[in-house]
Design an enzyme around this catalytic site. Sequence first.
Site, PDB file in Angstrom:
ATOM      1  N   ASP A  11       0.848  -1.192   0.000  1.00 33.86           N
ATOM      2  CA  ASP A  11       0.000   0.000   0.000  1.00 33.86           C
ATOM      3  C   ASP A  11       0.883   1.240   0.000  1.00 33.86           C
ATOM      4  OD1 ASP A  11      -3.258   0.142   0.960  1.00 33.86           O
ATOM      5  OD2 ASP A  11      -2.135   2.023   0.928  1.00 33.86           O
ATOM      6  N   ASN A  69      -5.598  -5.210  -6.085  1.00 33.59           N
ATOM      7  CA  ASN A  69      -6.786  -4.515  -5.593  1.00 33.59           C
ATOM      8  C   ASN A  69      -6.641  -2.994  -5.558  1.00 33.59           C
ATOM      9  OD1 ASN A  69      -9.265  -4.171  -3.703  1.00 33.59           O
ATOM     10  ND2 ASN A  69      -7.561  -3.430  -2.445  1.00 33.59           N
ATOM     11  N   TYR A  98     -12.675   6.194 -14.489  1.00 34.77           N
ATOM     12  CA  TYR A  98     -12.845   5.030 -13.632  1.00 34.77           C
ATOM     13  C   TYR A  98     -13.464   3.873 -14.414  1.00 34.77           C
ATOM     14  CZ  TYR A  98     -14.094   2.175  -9.574  1.00 34.77           C
ATOM     15  OH  TYR A  98     -14.212   1.147  -8.671  1.00 34.77           O
ATOM     16  N   LYS A 114     -11.628   0.235 -15.265  1.00 34.36           N
ATOM     17  CA  LYS A 114     -12.139  -1.048 -14.792  1.00 34.36           C
ATOM     18  C   LYS A 114     -12.554  -1.959 -15.952  1.00 34.36           C
ATOM     19  CE  LYS A 114     -11.484  -0.335 -10.430  1.00 34.36           C
ATOM     20  NZ  LYS A 114     -10.479  -1.136  -9.690  1.00 34.36           N
ATOM     21  N   ILE A 120     -19.638  -1.325  -2.288  1.00 35.43           N
ATOM     22  CA  ILE A 120     -19.237  -2.025  -1.061  1.00 35.43           C
ATOM     23  C   ILE A 120     -18.948  -0.990   0.026  1.00 35.43           C
ATOM     24  CG2 ILE A 120     -17.647  -3.706  -0.070  1.00 35.43           C
ATOM     25  CD1 ILE A 120     -19.316  -4.753  -2.453  1.00 35.43           C
ATOM     26  N   THR A 142     -16.841   0.518   2.038  1.00 32.62           N
ATOM     27  CA  THR A 142     -15.410   0.703   2.260  1.00 32.62           C
ATOM     28  C   THR A 142     -15.159   2.157   2.644  1.00 32.62           C
ATOM     29  OG1 THR A 142     -14.996   1.344  -0.037  1.00 32.62           O
ATOM     30  CG2 THR A 142     -14.896  -1.020   0.478  1.00 32.62           C
TER      31      THR A 142
END
Length: 253
Positions: A38, A91, A157, A161, A190, A192
């Site tokens: 990260d 991810n 985006y 993807k 989700i 997050t």
Amino acid sequence: MSTEYTDKVAVITGASSGIGFATAQAFAKQGAKVVIADVQTEKGEQAVAAIKQAGGEASFVKTDVSDPRQVESLVAQTIATYQRLDFAINNAGIDGDRAPTADCTEENWDRVIDINLKGVWLCMKNQIPQMLKQGRGCIVNIASIAGVVGFQNMPAYCASKGGVIQLTKTAALEYAKQGVRINAVCPGVIKTPMVAGLFEKDPKMEEVLNAGTPIGRLGSPEEIASAILWLCSEHAGFMIGQPVIMDGGFTAQ
């Protein structure tokens, strides 16, 4: 705990929070050694500490996935520490600034594509050779339902993807006979930290999203992590190059 994960090594990018952290926890609980990659050092170290406290094994490597040298170093450090790489979960990603296509800035476009799409390619470029040396390995790329259907004001985006899905299919075909299985997961909305930030800006958005999802709620990082874990298992041995959609029924409408 499943023996097929015991003492295996999983590298997870963007693993300091959200889906990445839940996935790291899931692998660690199954006995895998986890490398958390990260850009956020403090949060990454906290994630490692949480996994160790729960009895798992983990280490942190600061990594900007858009930087070729850092990605190369990530894999090299993984091999130096654990001598192998069995599972790679790509991810790391950002949503970028929201604006119609004609108003999307070149700076925003480049940043989103560099992290979300180029980053996945750079990761696989370095992960695949090690897996080929070992004769086997599993890669799961995190795409999105935004790669399957369009969302207004998110051109970069959605493009990134969609690109991840096509990149996944291409690489999966190239290495299927060499023991390296590659698939993707396409989450819906989700809960997050990234999504929580949107709710802070517009408190009504969560209610709208819940109402627009057939199951009537948002997904959890743990639900996505479970799918990733399964894709890396022998139970998914015949699954190659597939974008697995987990969205509470959103794209079924």
